[in-house]
Scaffold this motif. Structure first.
Motif, PDB file in Angstrom:
ATOM      1  N   SER A 136       0.813  -1.218   0.000  1.00  0.00           N
ATOM      2  CA  SER A 136       0.000   0.000   0.000  1.00  0.00           C
ATOM      3  C   SER A 136       0.847   1.268   0.000  1.00  0.00           C
ATOM      4  O   SER A 136       0.363   2.346  -0.358  1.00  0.00           O
ATOM      5  CB  SER A 136      -0.931   0.010   1.216  1.00  0.00           C
ATOM      6  N   THR A 140       4.221   5.407  -2.900  1.00  0.00           N
ATOM      7  CA  THR A 140       4.774   6.562  -2.185  1.00  0.00           C
ATOM      8  C   THR A 140       6.290   6.435  -2.057  1.00  0.00           C
ATOM      9  O   THR A 140       7.023   7.416  -2.256  1.00  0.00           O
ATOM     10  CB  THR A 140       4.143   6.673  -0.784  1.00  0.00           C
ATOM     11  N   TRP A 277       0.046  11.131  -4.879  1.00  0.00           N
ATOM     12  CA  TRP A 277      -1.328  11.648  -4.846  1.00  0.00           C
ATOM     13  C   TRP A 277      -1.985  11.526  -6.221  1.00  0.00           C
ATOM     14  O   TRP A 277      -3.135  11.087  -6.329  1.00  0.00           O
ATOM     15  CB  TRP A 277      -1.314  13.097  -4.389  1.00  0.00           C
ATOM     16  N   CYS A 279      -1.208   9.435  -8.577  1.00  0.00           N
ATOM     17  CA  CYS A 279      -1.412   8.026  -8.908  1.00  0.00           C
ATOM     18  C   CYS A 279      -2.736   7.512  -8.346  1.00  0.00           C
ATOM     19  O   CYS A 279      -3.367   6.625  -8.927  1.00  0.00           O
ATOM     20  CB  CYS A 279      -0.258   7.178  -8.371  1.00  0.00           C
ATOM     21  N   GLU A 280      -3.157   8.060  -7.220  1.00  0.00           N
ATOM     22  CA  GLU A 280      -4.439   7.659  -6.635  1.00  0.00           C
ATOM     23  C   GLU A 280      -5.618   8.282  -7.385  1.00  0.00           C
ATOM     24  O   GLU A 280      -6.684   7.669  -7.494  1.00  0.00           O
ATOM     25  CB  GLU A 280      -4.497   8.075  -5.165  1.00  0.00           C
ATOM     26  N   LYS A 281      -5.421   9.499  -7.892  1.00  0.00           N
ATOM     27  CA  LYS A 281      -6.530  10.225  -8.523  1.00  0.00           C
ATOM     28  C   LYS A 281      -6.714   9.858  -9.997  1.00  0.00           C
ATOM     29  O   LYS A 281      -7.835   9.903 -10.517  1.00  0.00           O
ATOM     30  CB  LYS A 281      -6.288  11.730  -8.409  1.00  0.00           C
ATOM     31  N   THR A 328       3.692   5.049 -11.410  1.00  0.00           N
ATOM     32  CA  THR A 328       2.664   4.086 -11.820  1.00  0.00           C
ATOM     33  C   THR A 328       3.288   2.833 -12.413  1.00  0.00           C
ATOM     34  O   THR A 328       2.947   1.699 -12.039  1.00  0.00           O
ATOM     35  CB  THR A 328       1.719   4.729 -12.847  1.00  0.00           C
ATOM     36  N   ARG A 402      -4.366  -1.211 -12.582  1.00  0.00           N
ATOM     37  CA  ARG A 402      -4.109  -0.298 -11.504  1.00  0.00           C
ATOM     38  C   ARG A 402      -3.329  -1.025 -10.416  1.00  0.00           C
ATOM     39  O   ARG A 402      -3.726  -2.100 -10.023  1.00  0.00           O
ATOM     40  CB  ARG A 402      -5.408   0.245 -10.908  1.00  0.00           C
TER      41      ARG A 402
END
Length: 402
Positions: A136, A140, A277, A279-281, A328, A402
């Motif tokens: 997870s 980062t 950030w 990569c999450e959006k 990514t 993803r």
């Protein structure tokens, strides 16, 4: 339910990140000072350039075997011994500078040691990272490592320039000290024990290299992203050189040209901090395609400006989204690649992208010689636009996991 520890409190990741942040500063200081020292010692730009090419050549030649050996050996020990070897080689150069006894063969050996160590250390660190942080937090961690590299490059070169102005010895002394700190710090690094891989056949370096190459080729998304990144890097390396020639022809002052180069690093640092950030959006497809479109749209705008500061802003914007795509892609590659193949994955990617940069520099030189600067910029822009179109339409990237 076990609570995930923040990366800032992850002892092993902090040791690795901090030690290599310092080492990046030292390495960048040496990267700035070494060509100047080589030119002073040899008095020949051609010979100085050949000495500097030794490091890259060593890294390329050793790259594939290094990845296989990293997968075979204890990766922590590989990193520790690489730091020790760099301390000894840089220490010998510092001593030779103090005693005014530097020779061309000595500089060649030091450059070769640095290239071999980077060929071993980088895949060892990349392969170790998923064993230090939970899945997870891997994106980062990858983004922070990219920021570390960009910060070290920008800060190290600036520090190296100041130190070299005081004494030729100081940049190399700084590099030696930072690698010594890295050596000591990595002695305290604790990496989970790897489960031995049972093999029916005895170890064979050539066969192991082949396994790494086949893994990269057989994973379609890895193959496609590697080829796309290589082609983009090739055209951008050529574009960068052509823009420098164009700026010089327009009479852009040296200080402004330095700002242009520095803004690539600034954009890389900002983009690395934003990458986790974003990569999450964003979907993986948008993360990857966005870089290509950003570069395609911004490269022709350099023809509109005679001001190095404005071109530098464009460079910063071009570099802003690249870390998101890299995060990514790298995170996915590390997660899907078996631990016993991660070193070889890193070595193959480094070899392909490094070769693309070299070809791009040659391409930029040829275009600058054969075409007027403005037309050379447009030629590079056309190449980037073509790659962007192919990337946008590629079905593998549209369905990138993803």
């Amino acid at each position: 339910m076990t609570k995930t520890v923040p990366l800032s409190r992850n002892r092993n990741y902090t040791i690795l990140w901090t030690s290599q942040a310092l080492a990046e500063v030292g390495f960048s200081a040496t990267s700035f000072a070494f060509p100047l020292l080589a030119l002073v010692i040899t008095g020949s730009p051609a010979v100085a350039g050949a000495i500097m090419a030794v490091e890259s050549l060593a890294q390329v030649l050793v790259g594939l075997p290094a990845g296989a050996l990293v997968d075979r050996w204890d990766r922590r020990r590989v990193m520790v011994w690489c730091e020790a070897a760099q301390v000894l080689s840089l220490g010998s150069l510092v001593a030779a500078l103090v005693w005014d006894a530097v020779t061309v063969p000595h500089m060649i050996v030091v450059a070769a040691v640095m290239g071999v160590c980077r060929a071993l250390f980088e895949p060892a660190e990349d392969a170790t990272l998923p064993n230090l942080v939970p899945e997870s937090q891997l994106a980062t961690a990858v983004g922070l490592n990219a920021a570390r590299t960009a910060l070290g490059d920008a800060g190290g070169k600036a520090i190296g320039g100041v130190l070299y102005g005081v004494s030729r010895t100081l940049p190399f002394l700084l590099d030696m000290i930072t690698h010594l700190v890295g050596f000591v710090a990595l002695l305290f690094l604790r990496v989970p024990r790897r489960e031995p891989v049972e093999r029916a056949d005895p170890p064979h370096l050539g066969r192991e290299i082949g396994e790494g190459l086949r893994w990269v080729w057989q994973r379609k998304e890895i193959r496609v992203t590697t080829l796309c990144a290589a082609v983009l890097n090739m055209f951008f390396a050529g574009f960068y050189l052509v823009v420098l020639v164009l700026a010089e022809g327009k009479g852009v002052p040296a200080g402004e040209m330095g700002f242009m180069a520095a803004m690539l690093g600034v954009g890389g640092v900002a983009g690395s901090l934003l990458a986790p950030w974003l990569c999450e959006k964003l979907s993986p497809y948008l993360s990857i395609v966005g870089v290509f479109w950003g570069v395609s749209l911004l490269t022709p705008l350099t023809l509109l400006f005679d001001n190095g500061y404005l071109i530098g802003v464009l460079f910063g914007l071009m570099a802003l989204l690249a870390p998101t795509a890299n995060t990514t892609i790298t995170t996915h590659q590390l997660l899907v690649t078996p631990d016993e193949l991660r070193g070889r994955l890193g070595s193959v990617l480094t070899l392909v992208v490094g070769a693309a940069f070299g070809l791009g520099s040659l391409l930029g030189g040829q275009l600058s010689s054969a075409l007027p600067p403005a037309e050379a910029v447009l030629a590079c822009t056309a190449g980037i636009a073509l790659v962007t179109l192919l990337v946008t339409l590629n079905p593998t990237l549209r369905h990138y996991p993803r």
